[in-house]
Design an enzyme around this catalytic site. Structure first.
Site, PDB file in Angstrom:
ATOM      1  N   LYS A  82       5.621   9.577  -8.062  1.00 25.68           N
ATOM      2  CA  LYS A  82       5.888   9.289  -6.651  1.00 25.68           C
ATOM      3  C   LYS A  82       5.629   7.822  -6.351  1.00 25.68           C
ATOM      4  O   LYS A  82       4.877   7.130  -7.043  1.00 25.68           O
ATOM      5  CB  LYS A  82       5.047  10.188  -5.735  1.00 25.68           C
ATOM      6  N   GLY A 107      -1.198   4.657  -9.273  1.00 23.57           N
ATOM      7  CA  GLY A 107      -0.774   4.956  -7.916  1.00 23.57           C
ATOM      8  C   GLY A 107       0.529   5.725  -7.851  1.00 23.57           C
ATOM      9  O   GLY A 107       1.148   5.822  -6.790  1.00 23.57           O
ATOM     10  N   ALA A 149       0.741   9.012  -8.963  1.00 28.35           N
ATOM     11  CA  ALA A 149       0.408  10.441  -8.930  1.00 28.35           C
ATOM     12  C   ALA A 149       0.739  11.145 -10.240  1.00 28.35           C
ATOM     13  O   ALA A 149       1.160  12.303 -10.229  1.00 28.35           O
ATOM     14  CB  ALA A 149       1.101  11.139  -7.768  1.00 28.35           C
ATOM     15  N   ASP A 181      -2.780  14.580  -3.599  1.00 26.75           N
ATOM     16  CA  ASP A 181      -1.344  14.350  -3.766  1.00 26.75           C
ATOM     17  C   ASP A 181      -0.599  15.549  -4.346  1.00 26.75           C
ATOM     18  O   ASP A 181       0.633  15.552  -4.389  1.00 26.75           O
ATOM     19  CB  ASP A 181      -1.096  13.141  -4.690  1.00 26.75           C
TER      20      ASP A 181
END
Length: 330
Positions: A56, A144, A146, A182
């Protein structure tokens, strides 16, 4: 082999998925777990499945404040991209959860979110069979993007398919919320607004299509340390989430790009911030419409309308200190 114990028309165990049913009568013709008719012919069950775990990006990331429970109130527009791990889940005749990882040096116990997700599924669904998880990693760690959460969501989707196909996305998201902030987003993916800790989700229209150059510099960024730094700095450039939502609603690619923001960038220390800003500028110089750090970093991404330009940027920026990945919105 799965079977049903039958006394007249009373089934005690589903002949298809093997889950206990209790005493049910003639009016209950379908298993509430797998959804199959109890009197349907029993097929050899599928025991293994491979699913993609998509990375993501944060198109926006805003921190609205710190909550009484110690967490931060987040507001983020998130987007899945085609860069993915492969997650294979196999039901075994034994007990317990086994995990193997190829492509990254990661733990295979409950420090790995994929294992934690399998455990959460077993507890929520009262499933006691053995589970084998094999991960082929491509999503960079501490990036960052996910990667761990995507693997966890893929495990949950695979277990739903193998054990309880009628389980809804909403129920799967409830199970996933205890695994990581997340993970609920990664269950459905696409384009979503995430609020709270990230578990309050609003599904949006698909964002305009972009190609993505993702650049992973050779340093990690500590998420807890970054949250601590955010609490001590004044945020001066916040994303306009409403403007981003309107751009997505109307398919306005230019306005979307104009509103890409991540407040974590303002909390980076001096050297890290300089490196991140340099990569952002380099991406813009190679034709990106916008660039930003995703999540708590350290990946920096650029959005391109042209696939060839995206590939050229990735090839030019790849080096000893930066690893690049070319992807697109999915």
């Amino acid at each position: 082999m799965l079977f049903a114990i039958v006394i007249g028309v009373l089934y005690y165990r589903c002949p298809h998925c093997g889950r206990p049913l209790g005493r049910i009568g003639e009016g209950s013709a379908y298993c509430p777990h797998c959804g199959k008719a109890l009197n349907a012919p029993v097929e050899e069950p599928v025991r293994s499945i491979t699913v993609p775990a998509y990375a993501k990006l944060n198109l926006t990331l805003d921190i609205l404040g710190k909550r009484d429970d110690g967490y931060h109130e987040m507001q983020m527009v998130m987007q899945t991209v085609s860069l993915h791990d492969d997650v294979t889940v196999t039901l075994t005749d034994g007990k317990g959860i086994i995990c193997r990882v190829d492509g990254a040096a990661l733990p295979c116990d409950e420090r790995n979110l994929a294992v934690k997700a399998a455990r959460a599924f077993c507890e929520a669904m009262d499933y006691g069979g053995g589970i084998d998880i094999a991960l082929i990693k491509r999503i960079p760690s501490e990036a960052g993007m996910a990667g761990g959460s995507a693997d966890a969501a893929a495990v949950l989707r695979a277990l739903r398919e193998l054990v309880s196909p009628t389980l809804t996305d909403e129920r799967l998201e409830q199970i996933s919320a205890s695994v990581g902030s997340d993970v609920p987003f990664c269950i459905r993916g696409g384009t979503q607004l995430a609020e709270g800790r990230g578990e309050k989700l609003t599904v949006l229209k698909p964002a305009p299509r972009f190609f993505v150059a993702a650049c992973k510099p050779d340093f990690p960024i500590s998420t807890p340390a970054l949250f601590a730094r955010v609490d001590g700095v004044t945020i001066t450039d916040r994303p306009d989430t409403d403007a981003m939502l309107a751009a997505i609603e109307h398919g306005d690619a230019d306005t979307l790009c104009a509103n890409v923001r991540n407040v974590f960038e303002q909390a980076l220390d001096g050297e890290q911030r300089e490196r991140i800003e340099t990569i952002k500028c380099d991406l813009l110089a190679y034709g990106a419409k916008t660039s930003a750090m995703t999540g708590s970093g350290s990946v920096v991404f650029g959005l391109f309308s042209d696939k060839a330009a995206c590939r050229r940027a990735c090839e030019a920026l790849q080096g000893e200190c930066i690893k690049t990945f070319c992807a697109e919105f999915v």
